[in-house]
Write an enzyme that holds these catalytic residues in place. Structure first.
Site, PDB file in Angstrom:
ATOM      1  N   LYS A  52       0.839  -1.207   0.000  1.00 38.97           N
ATOM      2  CA  LYS A  52       0.000   0.000   0.000  1.00 38.97           C
ATOM      3  C   LYS A  52       0.873   1.257   0.000  1.00 38.97           C
ATOM      4  O   LYS A  52       0.605   2.212  -0.717  1.00 38.97           O
ATOM      5  CB  LYS A  52      -0.953  -0.024   1.206  1.00 38.97           C
ATOM      6  CG  LYS A  52      -2.051  -1.066   1.013  1.00 38.97           C
ATOM      7  CD  LYS A  52      -2.826  -1.393   2.264  1.00 38.97           C
ATOM      8  CE  LYS A  52      -3.758  -2.585   1.975  1.00 38.97           C
ATOM      9  NZ  LYS A  52      -4.439  -3.102   3.150  1.00 38.97           N
ATOM     10  N   GLN A  96      -4.957  -1.898   9.212  1.00 36.96           N
ATOM     11  CA  GLN A  96      -4.719  -3.221   8.621  1.00 36.96           C
ATOM     12  C   GLN A  96      -5.316  -4.312   9.515  1.00 36.96           C
ATOM     13  O   GLN A  96      -5.050  -4.365  10.706  1.00 36.96           O
ATOM     14  CB  GLN A  96      -3.196  -3.433   8.443  1.00 36.96           C
ATOM     15  CG  GLN A  96      -2.830  -4.703   7.709  1.00 36.96           C
ATOM     16  CD  GLN A  96      -3.362  -4.742   6.273  1.00 36.96           C
ATOM     17  OE1 GLN A  96      -3.261  -3.773   5.536  1.00 36.96           O
ATOM     18  NE2 GLN A  96      -3.940  -5.865   5.888  1.00 36.96           N
ATOM     19  N   ASP A 119     -11.254   2.240   3.108  1.00 33.97           N
ATOM     20  CA  ASP A 119     -11.459   0.788   2.968  1.00 33.97           C
ATOM     21  C   ASP A 119     -12.936   0.455   2.718  1.00 33.97           C
ATOM     22  O   ASP A 119     -13.259  -0.660   2.307  1.00 33.97           O
ATOM     23  CB  ASP A 119     -11.015   0.074   4.261  1.00 33.97           C
ATOM     24  CG  ASP A 119      -9.717  -0.708   4.076  1.00 33.97           C
ATOM     25  OD1 ASP A 119      -9.365  -1.007   2.910  1.00 33.97           O
ATOM     26  OD2 ASP A 119      -9.080  -1.031   5.086  1.00 33.97           O
TER      27      ASP A 119
END
Ligand code: NAD
Length: 282
Positions: A52, A96, A119
């Site tokens: 990322k 995460q 997300d």
């Protein structure tokens, strides 16, 4: 031979478009950062976080890394998220997953401001997706839609079977296929006669989380097969939820693993970040 749905190539195409967009925004003084939070040092998470950060560097947007120790308390994590929610430069916050067991994942996802929820996991983003309103779309399902569309696969009117009903893949995947006017069936661990059901699919999307579970017996001739799964086989090679060698000769189009859905997920995360930065202009 099936047409290969090339996520590697299409994700590069998307990232190049985003790079151009980010540069144009920067010229107008519009910039922002993605904050990536990792708690603990799970090796798979470390790889995902690194990918990322690299994607941000490629596109030309700032990434801020918060690598917290495994024993970080829920309160400490929530305090960091709150600080990042208030930080104008931060346009995206990503935590995460999975988190260590002592931290309530739901509480953490709820704490992220929906405006920065790149997300797409916050209930407000999920609700917006369900009723077709503006909001960030979850990256893996949105990536599958882009992969199909940019490969010229028609979705409207097709029967799509999605195997899996998780909150991050199966459920949103089904809703996004419905949004594209597919007729959608969701299969899960309690579905009766999964093989027969899958055999009726024009588009079969597999997110079952079991290595090479879907064999030729599950696939109708000419079907489009999308494999969301990622696993390491005993030889440490990556494989998916689909037995590629068996299914590929039957399918009209299929995703490889690696190089299919995986790279699309990151491209869509970058898409959400650039969209969030763009909103600063408005
Ligand atoms: P999960 O374990 O949360 O969900 C699996 C789903 O499969 C469940 O809803 C369950 O009902 C269903 N299922 C399990 N056994 C079944 C059976 N025998 N018959 C029918 N249905 C069954 O997994 P997930 O988080 O949704 O992820 C699915 C896969 O996708 C995993 O391999 C994961 O690693 C991968 N994944 C890939 C990406 C990517 O970027 N490519 C992103 C997220 C997840």
């Amino acid at each position: 031979m099936a047409f290969i749905l090339d996520g590697k190539r299409i994700s590069m195409e998307i990232k190049d478009e985003l790079k151009e967009k980010a540069a144009l925004l920067k010229e107008r003084g519009i910039e922002g950062a993605l904050a990536v939070i990792q708690v603990g040092a799970d090796p798979a998470s470390t790889v995902y976080v690194r990918n990322k950060k690299n994607a941000c560097a490629y596109i030309g947007i700032e990434s801020q890394a918060y690598e917290l120790p495994e024993q970080t308390s829920q309160e400490e994590l929530l305090a960091l998220i709150e600080r990042l929610n208030q930080e104008p430069r931060v346009r995206g916050i990503l935590v995460q997953l999975p988190l260590p067991k002592h931290i309530d994942e739901e509480a953490v996802l709820l704490a992220i401001s929906p405006e920065k929820d790149v997300d797409g996991f916050h209930p407000q983003s999920v609700g917006a997706m369900v009723i077709g309103k503006d909001g960030f779309l979850p990256c893996t399902p949105a990536g599958v839609i882009q992969l199909l569309k940019r490969s010229g696969i028609a979705i409207a009117g097709k029967h799509c079977v999605v195997i899996g009903r998780s909150n991050i893949v199966g459920k949103p995947m089904s809703l996004l296929m419905l949004r594209e006017n597919a007729t959608v069936t969701i299969a899960h661990s309690k579905t009766a006669d999964l093989k027969a059901l899958c055999k009726t699919a024009d588009i079969l999307i597999v997110a079952i989380g079991r290595p090479q579970f879907v064999t030729a017996e599950y696939v109708k001739e000419g079907a489009v097969v999308v494999d969301v799964g990622i696993h390491r086989n005993p030889d440490n090679k990556l494989c998916g939820d689909v037995k590629f060698d068996e299914v590929e000769p039957l399918a009209s189009a299929i995703t490889p693993v690696p190089g299919g859905v995986g790279p699309m997920t990151i491209a869509m995360l970058m898409h959400n970040c650039v969209e969030s930065i763009e909103k600063l202009e408005g």
